[in-house]
Design an enzyme around this catalytic site. Structure first.
Site, short mmCIF file in Angstrom:
data_model
loop_
_atom_site.label_atom_id
_atom_site.label_comp_id
_atom_site.label_asym_id
_atom_site.label_seq_id
_atom_site.Cartn_x
_atom_site.Cartn_y
_atom_site.Cartn_z
N ASP A 198 0.84 -1.20 0.00
CA ASP A 198 0.00 0.00 0.00
C ASP A 198 0.88 1.26 0.00
OD1 ASP A 198 -2.29 1.48 0.04
OD2 ASP A 198 -2.81 1.04 2.13
N GLY A 236 0.17 5.45 -4.33
CA GLY A 236 -0.44 6.74 -4.67
C GLY A 236 0.14 7.86 -3.82
N ARG A 266 -0.14 9.15 -10.21
CA ARG A 266 -0.31 7.91 -9.43
C ARG A 266 0.33 6.71 -10.12
NH1 ARG A 266 -3.83 7.38 -5.43
NH2 ARG A 266 -4.18 5.18 -5.92
N HIS A 322 2.81 3.35 -9.05
CA HIS A 322 2.63 1.91 -9.26
C HIS A 322 3.86 1.31 -9.97
CE1 HIS A 322 -1.31 2.10 -7.64
NE2 HIS A 322 -1.86 2.76 -8.64
N LEU A 368 11.70 -19.93 -4.23
CA LEU A 368 10.52 -19.22 -3.71
C LEU A 368 9.37 -19.24 -4.73
CD1 LEU A 368 10.40 -15.83 -1.93
CD2 LEU A 368 9.29 -15.98 -4.14
N ARG A 389 1.73 -5.04 6.15
CA ARG A 389 1.06 -4.00 5.38
C ARG A 389 1.88 -2.72 5.48
NH1 ARG A 389 -5.15 -2.63 4.49
NH2 ARG A 389 -4.84 -0.92 3.03
C1 FPP Z 1 -1.90 0.27 -3.40
O1 FPP Z 1 -1.44 1.58 -3.45
C2 FPP Z 1 -1.36 -0.49 -4.49
C3 FPP Z 1 -2.08 -1.08 -5.48
C4 FPP Z 1 -3.54 -1.06 -5.58
C5 FPP Z 1 -1.45 -1.79 -6.59
C6 FPP Z 1 -0.25 -2.59 -6.26
C7 FPP Z 1 0.52 -2.75 -7.47
C8 FPP Z 1 1.84 -2.70 -7.57
C9 FPP Z 1 2.78 -2.57 -6.47
C10 FPP Z 1 2.41 -2.78 -8.90
C11 FPP Z 1 3.16 -3.96 -9.29
C12 FPP Z 1 2.80 -5.27 -8.81
C13 FPP Z 1 3.20 -6.39 -9.43
C14 FPP Z 1 2.89 -7.68 -8.81
C15 FPP Z 1 3.94 -6.39 -10.68
P1 FPP Z 1 -2.51 2.73 -3.53
O2 FPP Z 1 -2.68 3.09 -4.94
O3 FPP Z 1 -3.75 2.30 -2.83
O4 FPP Z 1 -1.78 3.84 -2.72
P2 FPP Z 1 -2.47 5.01 -1.90
O5 FPP Z 1 -3.28 4.35 -0.81
O6 FPP Z 1 -1.30 5.76 -1.35
O7 FPP Z 1 -3.29 5.82 -2.84
#
Ligand code: FPP
Length: 254
Positions: free
Chosen positions: A31, A34, A44, A48, A142, A196
């Protein structure tokens, strides 16, 4: 902190790790992409992409220290309600990232699994992910399980539907039977340590069945900042816990 002092810190922390008590299955709720993007003044999706770069380091580190299963919560069933541009960019990122890393993962003997509701995945992305599962299936290091279109409650609902379809009677329903009908049931064990990032303290429908006895670890680090030192902090915290599984402390220590 400079890179050099971070490396020194990592070495010191490594000396404290009990290599005989490495969690076999670590689940991570990644998490804060963003917020990291906002903090660094970028869109954003850049957050990612930076988050995806983190995945590689953490997979390598976990594999090196003997973690057998790493499962990453990449996209929940609820995430479909994000802006459609972000959703399509994330779906593209999952398959392109894993395709790009495929040979590196293979060289490191990493196996790959998809965990989630297959039927409502975009077919092209599902096909690409299946190809990678197949490509890496003989590896013995793994297992990296990426949870996409995943929800813990949906997983239990799907397990119950499959059990009913097979005609089981109420008296035949056991915890083992439900476990056997979860996604990836032949591969994925219970979660030992659930992490988390980003300071949120909830598990948000991730692995609710398998995490019944997980140790929980929350860190303020945003996922794009989560490096091997942060992973070591989580593992050292885990190693200080006493896992009682409903028993008394005296029983566990006997
Ligand atoms: C949460 O951050 C993250 C996600 C919803 C997406 C997770 C994806 C990745 C880490 C990209 C790559 C993953 C793989 C497996 C290749 P958020 O957008 O909710 O952050 P925020 O709460 O700060 O807005």
């Amino acid at each position: 902190m400079t890179n050099q002092s971070r490396e020194e810190l990592k070495k010191e922390m490594m000396a404290e790790v009990d290599m005989k008590n490495i969690p076999a299955h670590i689940g991570i709720i990644m998490d804060g992409n963003g917020r990291w993007a906002k903090k660094t003044g970028q869109p954003r999706i850049v957050g990612h992409h930076e988050g995806a770069r983190r995945v590689k380091n953490i997979v390598r580190f976990c594999n090196d220290i003997g973690v057998k299963h790493l499962s990453l919560y990449a996209f929940s069933i609820e995430n479909w309600s994000r802006p459609s541009l972000e959703v399509s960019a994330l779906m593209r990122l999952f398959s392109t990232y894993i395709i790009k890393e495929r040979d590196g993962l293979n060289a490191e003997n990493v196996r790959f699994e998809f965990c989630g509701r297959r039927e409502t995945m975009p077919p092209k992305v599902m096909e690409e992910l299946d190809n990678i599962v197949n490509y890496l299936r003989k590896n013995t290091g793994l297992t990296l399980t990426v949870c996409i279109n995943y929800g813990g409650r949906a997983e239990i609902v799907d397990a119950v539907k499959a059990i009913i379809q097979k005609g089981y009677k109420p008296e035949e329903i056991t915890e083992d039977l439900i476990s056997q009908h979860l996604y990836c049931s032949d591969i994925l064990p219970d979660v030992d340590l659930m992490v988390r990032t980003s300071g949120e303290m909830r598990t948000s429908n991730f692995h609710i069945w398998r995490a019944a006895y997980s140790e929980l670890y929350f860190t303020p680090a945003l996922w794009p900042e989560f490096d091997s030192v942060e992973m070591l902090k989580a593992i050292l915290a885990y190693q200080k816990r006493e896992r009682r599984f409903g028993m008394t402390s005296e029983q566990v220590q006997a």
